[in-house]
Motif scaffolding. Structure first.
Motif, PDB file in Angstrom:
ATOM      1  N   PHE A  73      -4.598  30.555  16.424  1.00  0.00           N
ATOM      2  CA  PHE A  73      -3.675  31.040  17.451  1.00  0.00           C
ATOM      3  C   PHE A  73      -2.449  31.684  16.810  1.00  0.00           C
ATOM      4  O   PHE A  73      -2.023  32.776  17.208  1.00  0.00           O
ATOM      5  CB  PHE A  73      -3.251  29.894  18.366  1.00  0.00           C
ATOM      6  N   VAL A 102      -6.626  34.700  24.799  1.00  0.00           N
ATOM      7  CA  VAL A 102      -5.319  34.626  24.151  1.00  0.00           C
ATOM      8  C   VAL A 102      -4.350  35.682  24.678  1.00  0.00           C
ATOM      9  O   VAL A 102      -3.401  36.041  23.988  1.00  0.00           O
ATOM     10  CB  VAL A 102      -5.515  34.718  22.613  1.00  0.00           C
ATOM     11  N   PHE A 115      -4.678  27.283  24.379  1.00  0.00           N
ATOM     12  CA  PHE A 115      -5.671  27.972  23.565  1.00  0.00           C
ATOM     13  C   PHE A 115      -6.458  26.980  22.723  1.00  0.00           C
ATOM     14  O   PHE A 115      -7.692  27.044  22.652  1.00  0.00           O
ATOM     15  CB  PHE A 115      -5.007  29.008  22.661  1.00  0.00           C
TER      16      PHE A 115
END
Length: 286
Positions: free
Chosen positions: A185, A229, A238
């Motif tokens: 992420f 995302v 996420f």
């Protein structure tokens, strides 16, 4: 200078390889080349790699680098073959010894295999810069899919490796050894902090039914539409999604053969006393 980008899609592995160059008769890099492999027979072919060679020779380009974004688990790299044919230096991220050590143990590789990255000509550090003819290239460390993932920024274009996919597909898995959904992420947001019109080039596409393969998008498109995302999805959300999704995924078809070759920069395992090179299949390990 705006880079010239030629993409080569391999339908067998859903991989996109690239030749990126400054101008005809100039200089180029190759990104994520594919060595064709038939898992049923164990035979390799160079059909895909030869397409890159034909293009490079047609444009009369000098190959400076053969770049890996990471040690792929879904195709064998043609880096060694291309280096022999075209010259240039092989390169990957400086964290590759972590990956090599992990798989050295899993495959019980030969005693003289050293997990130090020296199988490659160069190991890139985060933010390292270099030139390819008239083009400027910056290395971006983007771990998460594996600990050693890189993206390559060539002028206004970024080749994102296995971090992002097209917006309707989402993001890469993060459950391989050393992978981390949380690091993934943060790596993705690092890319998405670039200006909205920054061009992004995928290394894979797994198109949903009804869509042909695509591999170019932009920061703006990803921030608005990526199903995993996009803006508004925070890190915890996420990570929960990615980890749950990863638990449902099968291993890639070519994981076991490809990783043994790719941690060696495309060099096959040493031949045994009968002159034949073998790939191993560890039982009940992965």
């Amino acid at each position: 200078m705006k880079p010239n980008i030629e993409a080569f899609f391999d339908g067998a592995t859903w991989t996109v390889s690239y030749v990126v160059f400054d101008e005809p008769t100039g200089h180029c890099v190759i990104i994520a080349p594919v060595l064709d492999y038939d898992p049923k027979s164990g035979r390799t072919r160079t059909t895909s790699a030869n397409k890159l060679i034909a293009f490079i020779e047609e444009k009369n380009l000098t190959t400076e680098w053969i770049l890996e974004t990471h040690a792929h688990a879904d195709h064998l790299t043609a880096a060694h073959y291309l280096k022999k044919r075209l010259g240039g230096k092989t390169a990957i991220g400086k964290e590759i010894p972590i990956v090599q050590e992990t798989f050295r143990k899993i495959f019980n590789l030969e005693t003289d295999f050293t997990p130090d990255g020296k199988q490659f000509d160069h190991l890139f550090a985060d933010n390292e810069v270099f030139s390819v003819g008239k083009l400027n290239v910056k290395v971006l460390s983007t771990p998460g899919h594996t600990p050693a993932d890189l993206s390559y920024q060539v002028e206004e274009a970024i080749f994102v490796g296995d971090t992002l996919f097209m917006p309707d597909v989402g993001t890469a898995r993060a459950d391989f050894p050393g992978g981390s959904a949380r690091r993934l992420f943060r790596s993705i947001r690092k890319i998405l902090d670039y200006p909205a019109d920054t061009r992004l080039f995928m290394c894979h596409d797994y198109p949903p039914q009804g869509r042909s393969p695509q591999w170019e998008t932009s920061v703006g498109e990803q921030r608005a539409n990526n199903v995993h995302v996009r803006d508004g999805i925070d890190e915890d959300r996420f990570v929960a999604m990615r980890e749950a999704r990863d638990r449902t995924l099968e291993m890639p078809t070519l994981l076991l053969p490809s990783i043994q070759v790719n941690v060696r920069a495309g060099i096959m395992p040493p031949s045994e006393n009968n002159g034949i090179s073998y790939l191993k299949i560890p039982l009940n390990v992965i």
